[in-house]
Design an enzyme around this catalytic site. Structure first.
Site, PDB file in Angstrom:
ATOM      1  N   ARG A  10       0.958  -1.363  -0.005  1.00 58.20           N
ATOM      2  CA  ARG A  10       0.036   0.102   0.027  1.00 58.20           C
ATOM      3  C   ARG A  10       1.026   1.030   0.004  1.00 58.20           C
ATOM      4  O   ARG A  10       0.781   2.162  -0.794  1.00 58.20           O
ATOM      5  CB  ARG A  10      -0.651   0.064   1.251  1.00 58.20           C
ATOM      6  CG  ARG A  10      -1.879   1.439   1.218  1.00 58.20           C
ATOM      7  CD  ARG A  10      -2.561   1.280   2.676  1.00 58.20           C
ATOM      8  NE  ARG A  10      -3.251   2.474   2.811  1.00 58.20           N
ATOM      9  CZ  ARG A  10      -2.300   3.777   2.961  1.00 58.20           C
ATOM     10  NH1 ARG A  10      -1.029   3.719   3.360  1.00 58.20           N
ATOM     11  NH2 ARG A  10      -2.872   4.902   3.110  1.00 58.20           N
ATOM     12  N   GLY A  16       3.877   5.880  -5.598  1.00 59.28           N
ATOM     13  CA  GLY A  16       3.606   5.747  -6.873  1.00 59.28           C
ATOM     14  C   GLY A  16       2.638   6.994  -7.423  1.00 59.28           C
ATOM     15  O   GLY A  16       2.787   7.630  -8.391  1.00 59.28           O
ATOM     16  N   ALA A  31       1.871  27.547 -12.993  1.00 57.15           N
ATOM     17  CA  ALA A  31       2.309  28.106 -12.046  1.00 57.15           C
ATOM     18  C   ALA A  31       3.067  27.131 -11.049  1.00 57.15           C
ATOM     19  O   ALA A  31       3.997  27.672 -10.184  1.00 57.15           O
ATOM     20  CB  ALA A  31       0.765  28.380 -11.123  1.00 57.15           C
ATOM     21  N   GLN A  34       6.623  27.299 -12.213  1.00 58.75           N
ATOM     22  CA  GLN A  34       7.251  28.472 -11.733  1.00 58.75           C
ATOM     23  C   GLN A  34       7.789  28.632 -10.442  1.00 58.75           C
ATOM     24  O   GLN A  34       8.694  29.246 -10.083  1.00 58.75           O
ATOM     25  CB  GLN A  34       6.209  29.845 -12.328  1.00 58.75           C
ATOM     26  CG  GLN A  34       6.179  30.102 -13.787  1.00 58.75           C
ATOM     27  CD  GLN A  34       4.925  30.814 -14.133  1.00 58.75           C
ATOM     28  OE1 GLN A  34       3.955  31.115 -13.085  1.00 58.75           O
ATOM     29  NE2 GLN A  34       4.689  31.152 -15.409  1.00 58.75           N
ATOM     30  N   ASP A  50      23.830  31.555   7.003  1.00 65.03           N
ATOM     31  CA  ASP A  50      24.121  31.285   8.189  1.00 65.03           C
ATOM     32  C   ASP A  50      23.055  31.868   9.454  1.00 65.03           C
ATOM     33  O   ASP A  50      22.791  32.820   9.845  1.00 65.03           O
ATOM     34  CB  ASP A  50      25.312  32.275   8.495  1.00 65.03           C
ATOM     35  CG  ASP A  50      25.793  31.876  10.124  1.00 65.03           C
ATOM     36  OD1 ASP A  50      25.608  30.871  10.668  1.00 65.03           O
ATOM     37  OD2 ASP A  50      26.657  32.911  10.441  1.00 65.03           O
ATOM     38  N   VAL A  51      22.206  30.863   9.379  1.00 64.20           N
ATOM     39  CA  VAL A  51      20.876  31.080  10.421  1.00 64.20           C
ATOM     40  C   VAL A  51      21.178  29.707  11.257  1.00 64.20           C
ATOM     41  O   VAL A  51      21.574  28.859  10.884  1.00 64.20           O
ATOM     42  CB  VAL A  51      19.516  31.126   9.542  1.00 64.20           C
ATOM     43  CG1 VAL A  51      19.548  32.210   8.655  1.00 64.20           C
ATOM     44  CG2 VAL A  51      19.423  29.969   8.441  1.00 64.20           C
ATOM     45  N   ARG A  56      16.277  27.936   9.680  1.00 63.81           N
ATOM     46  CA  ARG A  56      16.315  27.118   8.397  1.00 63.81           C
ATOM     47  C   ARG A  56      15.046  26.387   8.255  1.00 63.81           C
ATOM     48  O   ARG A  56      14.544  26.313   7.059  1.00 63.81           O
ATOM     49  CB  ARG A  56      17.649  26.297   8.378  1.00 63.81           C
ATOM     50  CG  ARG A  56      17.807  25.772   7.186  1.00 63.81           C
ATOM     51  CD  ARG A  56      19.145  24.886   6.976  1.00 63.81           C
ATOM     52  NE  ARG A  56      20.277  25.959   6.997  1.00 63.81           N
ATOM     53  CZ  ARG A  56      21.229  26.075   8.012  1.00 63.81           C
ATOM     54  NH1 ARG A  56      21.239  25.444   8.963  1.00 63.81           N
ATOM     55  NH2 ARG A  56      21.998  27.379   7.959  1.00 63.81           N
ATOM     56  N   GLU A  70      -0.267  25.084  -3.483  1.00 67.57           N
ATOM     57  CA  GLU A  70      -0.552  25.012  -5.151  1.00 67.57           C
ATOM     58  C   GLU A  70      -0.819  23.872  -5.594  1.00 67.57           C
ATOM     59  O   GLU A  70      -1.788  23.742  -6.647  1.00 67.57           O
ATOM     60  CB  GLU A  70       1.007  25.510  -5.927  1.00 67.57           C
ATOM     61  CG  GLU A  70       0.638  25.649  -7.398  1.00 67.57           C
ATOM     62  CD  GLU A  70      -0.269  26.814  -7.829  1.00 67.57           C
ATOM     63  OE1 GLU A  70      -1.015  26.306  -8.488  1.00 67.57           O
ATOM     64  OE2 GLU A  70      -0.202  27.848  -7.303  1.00 67.57           O
ATOM     65  N   GLU A  86     -19.085  25.076 -18.401  1.00 68.08           N
ATOM     66  CA  GLU A  86     -19.894  26.168 -18.245  1.00 68.08           C
ATOM     67  C   GLU A  86     -19.503  26.857 -17.013  1.00 68.08           C
ATOM     68  O   GLU A  86     -19.031  26.524 -15.931  1.00 68.08           O
ATOM     69  CB  GLU A  86     -21.494  25.857 -18.028  1.00 68.08           C
ATOM     70  CG  GLU A  86     -21.813  25.246 -16.830  1.00 68.08           C
ATOM     71  CD  GLU A  86     -21.285  23.715 -16.622  1.00 68.08           C
ATOM     72  OE1 GLU A  86     -21.583  23.080 -15.649  1.00 68.08           O
ATOM     73  OE2 GLU A  86     -21.241  23.199 -17.697  1.00 68.08           O
TER      74      GLU A  86
END
Length: 122
Positions: A10, A16, A31, A34, A50-51, A56, A70, A86
């Site tokens: 499963r 897949g 979209a 992009q 450097d965070v 991060r 999206e 329609e």
């Protein structure tokens, strides 16, 4: 009719289907392409900067969230387009709300990156 597939089979089939969905989004949704073209280098940049680890994670997380929203927006649009060509106010409203969700997520990503990076540049 219920699905009788369980266990690793499963999971394998679900993976897949997920890859098939990502492929469909890449092929059919400008979209998504992009946003992915912006998100992928930005994720790499997040690992270069450097965070802190938490910063991060937030920077990468909001970018992935943009792609997830999206994908959901594209799924809503595909389902509505499947129903019919329609013009209907509810179809338009659903598509507009999906688009608004993407916009809000992109603005949230920009705000997150700015909030994290601006103090580092001072």
């Amino acid at each position: 009719m219920t699905n009788q597939v369980t266990g690793f089979t499963r999971i394998y089939k679900a993976a897949g289907y997920s890859l098939k969905g990502l492929s469909a989004a890449w092929k059919n949704e400008a979209a998504f392409r992009q946003e992915a073209i912006v998100v992928i280098p930005a994720i790499l940049l997040a690992f270069y900067l450097d965070v802190s680890s938490i910063e991060r994670i937030l920077m990468v997380g909001v970018l992935i969230l943009v792609l997830v929203v999206e994908l959901l927006n594209s799924a809503v649009e595909a389902a509505i387009d499947r129903i019919g060509s329609e013009i209907h106010p509810l179809s338009g409203r659903a598509k507009d709300m999906g688009s608004a969700a993407v916009l809000i997520t992109i603005l949230f990503a920009i705000l997150t990156w700015a909030t994290i990076l601006l103090p580092h540049w001072r």
